[in-house]
Design an enzyme around this catalytic site. Structure first.
Site, PDB file in Angstrom:
ATOM      1  N   GLY A 175       0.820  -1.215   0.000  1.00 42.14           N
ATOM      2  CA  GLY A 175       0.000   0.000   0.000  1.00 42.14           C
ATOM      3  C   GLY A 175       0.849   1.258   0.000  1.00 42.14           C
ATOM      4  O   GLY A 175       0.579   2.209  -0.745  1.00 42.14           O
ATOM      5  N   ASP A 176       1.895   1.285   0.832  1.00 42.71           N
ATOM      6  CA  ASP A 176       2.798   2.434   0.865  1.00 42.71           C
ATOM      7  C   ASP A 176       3.521   2.604  -0.462  1.00 42.71           C
ATOM      8  O   ASP A 176       3.673   3.724  -0.972  1.00 42.71           O
ATOM      9  CB  ASP A 176       3.835   2.245   1.981  1.00 42.71           C
ATOM     10  N   SER A 177       3.979   1.493  -1.021  1.00 35.52           N
ATOM     11  CA  SER A 177       4.765   1.573  -2.249  1.00 35.52           C
ATOM     12  C   SER A 177       3.916   2.011  -3.436  1.00 35.52           C
ATOM     13  O   SER A 177       4.374   2.792  -4.281  1.00 35.52           O
ATOM     14  CB  SER A 177       5.414   0.217  -2.535  1.00 35.52           C
ATOM     15  N   ALA A 180       3.467   5.638  -3.115  1.00 34.87           N
ATOM     16  CA  ALA A 180       4.690   6.334  -3.505  1.00 34.87           C
ATOM     17  C   ALA A 180       4.783   6.479  -5.015  1.00 34.87           C
ATOM     18  O   ALA A 180       5.158   7.540  -5.529  1.00 34.87           O
ATOM     19  CB  ALA A 180       5.909   5.574  -2.973  1.00 34.87           C
TER      20      ALA A 180
END
Length: 417
Positions: A175-177, A180
């Site tokens: 999810g973070d990647s 990003a």
């Protein structure tokens, strides 16, 4: 040295200044990609330990091996953002930056007079990429939101796993990647628009001010995941279909699943193209299914998913993974082994594509890092240095802003840096 060689060495983002305000994954991964392609990225860290990611997972001499990748090519400076002087220094850096990337909770930068509106009032060309759990607006904006929450709310977790078990997560911070990457895309679009609408701010105010149009790139983790969810919304809105968990299969696209071979290896076989399905069935000795007119299109195969998967699994149970790969590749069927990192490191395709870089830590210890993607033919990304020590560039950056050695010494004594 030719112009092409110079461009390749500098990178396509040479001359672009980026200020990173944030920790852990989403914001730092966003700025990492810009740094890999030549942008000057200045990362602000707290003097008392810096980014927590420095201490995550496997460590070398107290510092995360992940850090060597996540912070490569970045300049680390320390600022105690609880002090007004540190906030002033950060403002100077922000006003001089082409792009500001931050992933604090909404409202934190405003408290420091570093919010988008504060900066844009001075520099109209300000581009700020803001990554947060739920975005800068809405009733949930102030709630803490990590990647796991974004994956859940965005729909990914609901469809991940087996139908008879609770949802599972992917073993990385997907999810973070994904957020990003949305941040990188948004930053590049905003930079393009700024340049065609007037360019970089000339640092002057009033009638002498020249600047293109900046903007805020508002990236919510849950929306970034939601953006990947294919036809989820129209299927529910039009047909009332709620997509459920289907284990290793790709739902509604048949056959595309994970199977187990005779040597207990896992193999992915994607025979969902109509012509591919025909070749696959012939390759596994199921001519009856290959010539079944009702299975010639995907919509005919979906109702018989279990039967088709059982036929493929029965064949796989008689083959080692190497045998299965040879036979199916000869039939031009998309197929692959599920790789561990050990498999990757010894794989001929990874090697041929140069997907590992050999580097050294400061003490001479060697280490491999993943190579930079995507691959640009004329201006490829490059690793100039590994993730830096905490505050390694503080004096250099402050000197560049015009602060004297005496002032920098005072900042240290007052624990501002």
């Amino acid at each position: 040295m030719s112009n092409a060689d110079v461009n390749a060495k500098m990178g396509p983002l040479a001359g672009v200044k980026v200020l990173e305000l944030g920790t852990l994954i989403a914001g730092p991964f966003c700025s990492r990609m810009l740094a890999e392609f030549g942008a000057e990225v200045i990362k602000i860290e707290a003097p008392d330990g810096g980014d927590p990611l420095r201490h995550w997972r496997v460590l070398k001499d107290g510092t995360s091996l992940w850090w060597s990748v996540q912070a490569r090519n970045k300049k680390s400076i320390t600022l105690n953002m609880k002090t007004s002087q540190a906030q002033q220094i950060a403002r100077e850096l922000a006003l001089d930056a082409d792009i500001i990337i931050e992933n604090y909770r909404p409202g934190v930068l405003e408290k420091w007079q570093l919010g988008y509106d504060d900066l844009k009032a001075i520099n109209p060309a300000t581009i700020m990429v803001r990554l947060s759990g739920y975005g800068q607006t809405g009733p949930m904006r102030d709630l803490p939101g990590f990647g796991a929450i974004g994956e859940s709310m965005g729909g990914l977790r609901y469809v991940s796993g087996h139908p008879d078990r609770p949802p599972v997560r992917v073993g990385i911070s997907i999810g973070d990647s994904v957020a990003a990457l949305h941040g990188v895309i948004g930053a590049m679009m905003a930079l393009r628009y700024r340049d065609v609408s007037g360019g970089r701010w000339n640092g002057k105010s009033g009638a002498e001010s020249v600047a293109g149009q900046g903007q805020m790139v508002d990236v919510a983790l849950y929306e970034s995941v939601f953006n990947l969810m294919e036809s989820l919304v129209p299927e529910f809105d039009f047909a009332g279909v709620v997509r459920e968990r289907t284990g290793g299969a790709l739902p509604g696209i048949v056959p595309s699943n994970t199977y187990t071979t005779a040597d207990d290896e896992n193999i992915v076989i994607a025979g969902n193209g109509d012509a591919i399905f025909h070749r696959l069935m012939l390759a596994i000795g199921r001519d009856d299914l290959a010539h079944d007119l009702s299975l010639q299109r995907n919509d005919g195969r979906v109702p018989r998913t279990a039967e088709i998967d059982a036929a493929i699994q029965a064949w796989c149970s008689t083959q080692t993974i190497d045998q299965a790969l040879v036979i199916l590749r000869a039939a031009d069927v998309p197929v692959g082994k599920i790789y561990s990192v050990r498999d990757m490191m010894s794989d001929a395709q990874f090697q041929a594509r140069g997907m590992f870089e050999q580097h050294q830590f400061a003490d001479g210890t060697s280490v491999k890092l993943p190579a930079i993607s995507p691959k640009l033919s004329e201006t490829p990304g490059q690793t100039q240095w590994l993730g830096p020590e905490l505050g390694a560039h503080t004096e250099q950056v402050l000197s560049g802003l015009g602060y004297t050695e005496a002032q920098i010494k005072t900042f240290k004594e007052q624990q501002i840096i």
